[in-house]
Design a protein around this motif. Structure first.
Motif, PDB file in Angstrom:
ATOM      1  N   PRO A 331       2.621   2.350   3.167  1.00  0.00           N
ATOM      2  CA  PRO A 331       1.953   3.042   2.076  1.00  0.00           C
ATOM      3  C   PRO A 331       1.390   4.418   2.412  1.00  0.00           C
ATOM      4  N   THR A 332       1.769   5.005   3.562  1.00  0.00           N
ATOM      5  CA  THR A 332       1.220   6.304   3.940  1.00  0.00           C
ATOM      6  C   THR A 332       2.329   7.345   4.071  1.00  0.00           C
ATOM      7  N   VAL A 333       1.948   8.596   3.910  1.00  0.00           N
ATOM      8  CA  VAL A 333       2.895   9.698   4.082  1.00  0.00           C
ATOM      9  C   VAL A 333       3.501   9.656   5.478  1.00  0.00           C
ATOM     10  N   THR A 334       2.663   9.428   6.472  1.00  0.00           N
ATOM     11  CA  THR A 334       3.105   9.474   7.871  1.00  0.00           C
ATOM     12  C   THR A 334       4.012   8.310   8.232  1.00  0.00           C
ATOM     13  N   GLY A 335       3.867   7.190   7.561  1.00  0.00           N
ATOM     14  CA  GLY A 335       4.649   6.008   7.911  1.00  0.00           C
ATOM     15  C   GLY A 335       6.143   6.226   7.821  1.00  0.00           C
ATOM     16  N   TYR A 336       6.578   7.128   6.949  1.00  0.00           N
ATOM     17  CA  TYR A 336       8.017   7.353   6.765  1.00  0.00           C
ATOM     18  C   TYR A 336       8.598   8.227   7.867  1.00  0.00           C
ATOM     19  N   LYS A 337       7.743   8.825   8.680  1.00  0.00           N
ATOM     20  CA  LYS A 337       8.227   9.606   9.820  1.00  0.00           C
ATOM     21  C   LYS A 337       8.544   8.710  11.017  1.00  0.00           C
ATOM     22  N   ARG A 338       8.256   7.429  10.854  1.00  0.00           N
ATOM     23  CA  ARG A 338       8.621   6.438  11.890  1.00  0.00           C
ATOM     24  C   ARG A 338      10.071   6.011  11.758  1.00  0.00           C
ATOM     25  N   TYR A 339      10.637   6.098  10.567  1.00  0.00           N
ATOM     26  CA  TYR A 339      11.986   5.601  10.318  1.00  0.00           C
ATOM     27  C   TYR A 339      13.015   6.572  10.888  1.00  0.00           C
ATOM     28  N   ARG A 340      13.296   6.408  12.169  1.00  0.00           N
ATOM     29  CA  ARG A 340      14.208   7.303  12.880  1.00  0.00           C
ATOM     30  C   ARG A 340      15.255   6.479  13.613  1.00  0.00           C
ATOM     31  N   LEU A 373      11.901 -15.180  11.157  1.00  0.00           N
ATOM     32  CA  LEU A 373      12.304 -13.804  10.892  1.00  0.00           C
ATOM     33  C   LEU A 373      11.177 -12.861  11.293  1.00  0.00           C
ATOM     34  N   GLU A 374      11.556 -11.708  11.825  1.00  0.00           N
ATOM     35  CA  GLU A 374      10.591 -10.659  12.142  1.00  0.00           C
ATOM     36  C   GLU A 374      10.943  -9.435  11.299  1.00  0.00           C
ATOM     37  N   ASN A 375      10.049  -9.054  10.399  1.00  0.00           N
ATOM     38  CA  ASN A 375      10.257  -7.838   9.616  1.00  0.00           C
ATOM     39  C   ASN A 375       9.596  -6.687  10.355  1.00  0.00           C
ATOM     40  N   ARG A 376      10.400  -5.694  10.748  1.00  0.00           N
ATOM     41  CA  ARG A 376       9.927  -4.588  11.571  1.00  0.00           C
ATOM     42  C   ARG A 376       9.651  -3.326  10.754  1.00  0.00           C
ATOM     43  N   VAL A 377       9.601  -3.472   9.430  1.00  0.00           N
ATOM     44  CA  VAL A 377       9.493  -2.310   8.553  1.00  0.00           C
ATOM     45  C   VAL A 377       8.070  -1.781   8.451  1.00  0.00           C
ATOM     46  N   GLY A 378       7.048  -2.589   8.778  1.00  0.00           N
ATOM     47  CA  GLY A 378       5.686  -2.302   8.364  1.00  0.00           C
ATOM     48  C   GLY A 378       4.975  -1.196   9.100  1.00  0.00           C
ATOM     49  N   ASP A 379       4.092  -0.541   8.363  1.00  0.00           N
ATOM     50  CA  ASP A 379       3.156   0.481   8.841  1.00  0.00           C
ATOM     51  C   ASP A 379       1.861  -0.237   9.225  1.00  0.00           C
ATOM     52  N   PRO A 380       1.262   0.048  10.397  1.00  0.00           N
ATOM     53  CA  PRO A 380      -0.002  -0.621  10.751  1.00  0.00           C
ATOM     54  C   PRO A 380      -1.129  -0.354   9.756  1.00  0.00           C
ATOM     55  N   ALA A 381      -0.977   0.690   8.928  1.00  0.00           N
ATOM     56  CA  ALA A 381      -1.995   1.006   7.924  1.00  0.00           C
ATOM     57  C   ALA A 381      -1.762   0.286   6.599  1.00  0.00           C
ATOM     58  N   ALA A 382      -0.742  -0.570   6.508  1.00  0.00           N
ATOM     59  CA  ALA A 382      -0.457  -1.255   5.255  1.00  0.00           C
ATOM     60  C   ALA A 382      -1.604  -2.189   4.868  1.00  0.00           C
ATOM     61  N   ASN A 383      -1.808  -2.329   3.558  1.00  0.00           N
ATOM     62  CA  ASN A 383      -2.744  -3.333   3.074  1.00  0.00           C
ATOM     63  C   ASN A 383      -2.178  -4.712   3.415  1.00  0.00           C
ATOM     64  N   PRO A 384      -2.873  -5.517   4.225  1.00  0.00           N
ATOM     65  CA  PRO A 384      -2.286  -6.790   4.664  1.00  0.00           C
ATOM     66  C   PRO A 384      -1.963  -7.742   3.518  1.00  0.00           C
ATOM     67  N   TYR A 385      -2.755  -7.709   2.468  1.00  0.00           N
ATOM     68  CA  TYR A 385      -2.547  -8.630   1.350  1.00  0.00           C
ATOM     69  C   TYR A 385      -1.312  -8.239   0.545  1.00  0.00           C
ATOM     70  N   LEU A 386      -1.062  -6.947   0.412  1.00  0.00           N
ATOM     71  CA  LEU A 386       0.133  -6.505  -0.308  1.00  0.00           C
ATOM     72  C   LEU A 386       1.378  -6.684   0.558  1.00  0.00           C
ATOM     73  N   TYR A 387       1.267  -6.475   1.859  1.00  0.00           N
ATOM     74  CA  TYR A 387       2.388  -6.730   2.768  1.00  0.00           C
ATOM     75  C   TYR A 387       2.780  -8.214   2.663  1.00  0.00           C
ATOM     76  N   LEU A 388       1.779  -9.096   2.744  1.00  0.00           N
ATOM     77  CA  LEU A 388       2.030 -10.534   2.650  1.00  0.00           C
ATOM     78  C   LEU A 388       2.656 -10.887   1.302  1.00  0.00           C
ATOM     79  N   ALA A 389       2.080 -10.386   0.216  1.00  0.00           N
ATOM     80  CA  ALA A 389       2.601 -10.693  -1.119  1.00  0.00           C
ATOM     81  C   ALA A 389       4.023 -10.186  -1.289  1.00  0.00           C
ATOM     82  N   SER A 390       4.309  -9.007  -0.741  1.00  0.00           N
ATOM     83  CA  SER A 390       5.654  -8.449  -0.888  1.00  0.00           C
ATOM     84  C   SER A 390       6.700  -9.339  -0.228  1.00  0.00           C
TER      85      SER A 390
END
Length: 476
Positions: A331-340, A373-390
């Motif tokens: 959910p952050t601007v910076t998080g998308y700079k990790r996808y390399r 399964l291990e989902n490796r997509v997440g940003d450490p700044a993600a809201n944990p409740y929305l990550y879980l719900a998603s």
């Protein structure tokens, strides 16, 4: 007992029992203050401190708090107009009306860094007792209820990366009172680039001691502490936890480590990619499986399988909704700079057997009962409740629709794989336009959350960056 909680029947029997234990613990002495806090839309804890002598009143009656806290972006600006008919805020929150924090007594915890202080996580309700639909702990609980209706429970394990630096200057001069304030000045505690090297551990010893003691004091099930590749970068892994406890652990972990380390002269950040020389991106890998009514692993493979049919369909749902749900995991601007590419972080939507380049990694485990399964997509700044719900809602769709995932990939970075969104702006647009998420989370929540995140995007695009200054200021 009388009060708001009893009148609206807001506690289960287990919560009632936990409340009695809480009262007795505080009556025994040693606790002077209890922090009532709820996780906001960004997964940041907000709340009030209740003095021990007033605890019973606030347990029974709840604690009023302004609803504007639900309408702020990450700069703490209220981005939804509160006093206009043309842009009415959601859920009748016009005028900055109050909502009620109701303690969840089962989350009571002592704060190991703050003597005499305890805390409790809260849920938000309207004054008539209805849950606040925008509150993200409620969103996660609703997703878990849907999973239970399908006959499953959720088990997840945290694997979280963060950076810790020595605090040099907190930038607290009066001229620094801006919104948001300036980033603190920091120094390294280690040079990095010696991934998992034992001899470097001692440089981080004081930091890791604080981490270990803080997690133990909060009863967070810490398993390992590791040195990651970048300077100041560490990784923590935790034992699996069922359901909402996983998200509660993450929100407490972030808040606790930032406070405990700050008291000792350090700055901890869960920002995905700090703008410091030679820093590396941090991720949040979510290990997950489902269990059935018998408590057994519903992902456990049969003879000749990598995963069970339920797991395959769950994975298919995660892959199918990865793009339009990315704002919930990143959910952050910076998080998308990790996808390399070629960075041990995903840049495309693929799954693979024990492949750390894939977004979704099949972890076979040492025995079938450990497969997950291990989902490796997440940003450490993600809201944990929305990550879980998603994860739950996307995976449930895969099960309900009997989806089949694509073949596993051995080369997740090749150009034939569908890409993850390239920016927060793209992710917000995909989420806003998604029929699936509108059906799964509700029209109001999608419009609300997209509006909050779009405000963040708009502020980012309104700023002139250092890159632009270097690129154009001299040449033109």
């Amino acid at each position: 007992m009388s009060g708001f909680v009893a009148r609206h029947g807001l506690w289960s029997d287990a919560q009632q029992a936990a409340a009695e234990r809480l009262r007795r613990r505080v009556a025994d002495g040693g606790i002077e203050a209890i922090r009532f806090a709820f996780p906001d839309q960004h997964g940041i804890l907000r709340g009030k401190t209740v003095l021990a002598g007033q605890l019973d009143s606030f347990l029974r009656g709840g604690c009023a708090i302004t609803s504007t806290l639900l309408l702020k972006d990450t700069s703490h600006r209220t981005v939804v107009p509160l006093w206009t008919r043309e842009a009415a805020p959601p859920e009748n929150l016009r005028g900055g009306s109050d909502v009620v924090m109701v303690a969840d007594p089962e989350t009571f915890h002592l704060l190991p860094w703050a003597p005499g202080t305890a805390g409790v996580l809260c849920d938000l309700h309207h004054p008539d007792g209805r849950p606040v639909a925008l509150a993200t702990r409620h969103v996660a609980r609703s997703a878990l209820a849907r999973l239970a209706e399908a006959g499953f429970g959720y088990l997840g394990g945290l694997e979280v990366e963060l950076h810790v630096f020595r605090l040099v200057d907190a930038r607290l001069a009066t001229g620094a009172a801006t919104q948001p304030g300036p980033a603190p000045s920091v120094a390294l505690i280690g040079h990095g680039y010696q991934y998992l090297t034992d001899q470097r551990l001692d440089q981080y010893g004081p930091v890791l001691d604080i981490v270990r003691e803080t997690c133990a004091g909060l009863a967070l099930p810490l398993r390992t502490m590791e040195l990651e590749f970048g300077p100041g970068q560490i990784e923590l892994t935790f034992a699996p936890r069922p359901g909402l406890g996983l998200a509660d652990d993450m929100v407490l972990l972030r808040s606790a480590l930032k406070q405990a380390l700050r008291r000792q002269g350090y700055h901890a950040t869960f920002m995905c990619r700090p703008a410091l020389d030679n820093c590396f991106s941090s991720g949040w890998h979510l290990h997950q499986s489902l269990f059935g009514a018998d408590g057994g692993n519903a992902f456990a493979p049969g003879e000749g399988e990598m995963l069970s049919p339920v797991a395959r369909r769950f994975a298919a749902g995660l892959l199918a909704h990865a793009r339009d749900g990315c704002v919930l995991t990143t959910p952050t601007v910076t998080g998308y700079k990790r996808y390399r590419p070629h960075s041990l972080a995903p840049d495309g939507i693929a799954w693979g057997r024990d492949n750390r380049a894939a977004m979704l990694r099949i972890v076979p485990g040492t025995e079938p009962a450990a497969a997950h399964l291990e989902n490796r997509v997440g940003d450490p700044a993600a809201n944990p409740y929305l990550y879980l719900a998603s994860q739950i809602l996307a995976g449930l769709d895969g099960i309900a629709q009997a989806m089949e995932p694509p073949p596993v990939s051995e080369t997740p970075y090749d150009g034939t794989i569908e890409r993850l969104p390239a920016s927060l702006a793209e992710a917000v647009a995909l989420f806003r336009a998604s029929p699936f998420w509108r059906a799964a989370l509700g029209e109001d929540f999608v419009d609300y959350y997209a509006r909050i995140k779009q405000a963040e995007v708009d502020r980012f695009h309104a700023q002139v960056t250092d890159w632009e200054q270097r690129e154009y200021f001299d040449i033109f």
